[in-house]
Design a protein around this motif. Sequence first.
Motif: not given
Ligand SMILES: Cc1ncc(COP(=O)(O)O)c(C=O)c1O
Length: 379
Positions: A107-109, A112, A133, A136, A176, A180, A207, A209-210, A237, A239-240, A248-249
């Motif tokens: 996950g990008s989590n 971070i 987010f 952080y 971000a 988010n 970041d 992610a979107y 990510t 994930s979206k 988780r990637i």
């Molecule tokens: C801005 C932002 N960064 C990172 C993530 C984490 O995504 P991941 O599922 O890749 O860990 C999210 C997930 O909601 C997010 O909103």
Amino acid sequence: MHFSQDSRLLSERSMNIVDQVAEHIRTLVPYAPGKPIEEVEREFGIPNSIKLASNENPLGPSPKAISAIREKLAELHLYPDGDCFYLKNGLAKKLGVAPEQLIVGNGSNELIELAVRTFMRPGDEAVMARQAFIVYPLVVQAAGGVGKVVPLRDFTHDLKAIAEAITPKTRIVFLANPNNPTGTIYRRSDWEQFLERISGEILVVVDEAYFEYVDNPEYPNSLGYHQSGKTILTFRTFSKLYGLAGLRIGYGIGAKEIIDLMQRVRQPFNVNAPAQWAALAALEDNDHVRKTLEVNRQGMEYLENEIVKLGLERVPSHANFIMMRVGNGHEVFQQLLVQGVIVRPMGVYQFPEHIRVTVGTMEENRRFIEALRKIMKKG
Ligand SMILES: Cc1ncc(COP(=O)(O)O)c(C=O)c1O
């Protein structure tokens, strides 16, 4: 008797280790994820609940990703490729970068966290928006760092104020884009002015992610600025858009020296094998991507119209979720829950009057609006 003495000693010892935990760990507030569907069904006994709380893909995973995993299930006894060779090559080709400029994470989590663990020492500072987010500030605190938060302006990153918050102790700036939970973007001109003020010694984490959902000519894709002499690390990510949140990637793109340092800190097999197979296949799944973006576009249009009809304010969003002002956000969240609709209250982001809802399928969007309408009528 020996036994009871030993166990007493053990319990005294375990008290001790708890007491010795550092203040910055003791005061961490755990991340509160969106409520899982099973939990709501268990608690409220409501079958067919819907979850619009974690910005997941309402169409499900990429079908190509599912096939790729099915085909390789018999290989699950083997450790994954710790270097993510094939996935990195696929990504490198798609993005026009070298595989050495890529790092893949759980996950990008995880990325971070890796960035913080690699580039910050205890006492160092990271600057970020107050309502960005929430992971952080959590990972910065967990590493003994100091998170310096800067309020949003009009629900958007205030890049000028963020640049001004940088001190000699700052190592990382987190941005971000889209943000988010607000779904807002900062524009190219603000970003370019921001970069002019930033020293190359600061790591700017963007970041994205979107980013795939954004359809706006003023959006600055951070990859276009990696050659600007600044130190930019972009996170994305699967994930979206690709619908692989459960695997988780995510991946990071940066200069080789930056990536190389982070590679040393990560665990040897941080990305599981099915996630790697699925992500590589999903990258090629243009059909799923196209459908996802279309469902999101239509759903967003519907939600925006209906929210306005309900007389509520919303923050115009460029992502796959939308934040709206409903009065008592926590109360409305609860009242939606008992109707089997899971959204996210925003108190933790200091927006106690708002909820955030993920754009779902049309059926889900309608169900959410119907449930919200009932609550608004009562209120
Ligand atoms: C801005 C932002 N960064 C990172 C993530 C984490 O995504 P991941 O599922 O890749 O860990 C999210 C997930 O909601 C997010 O909103």
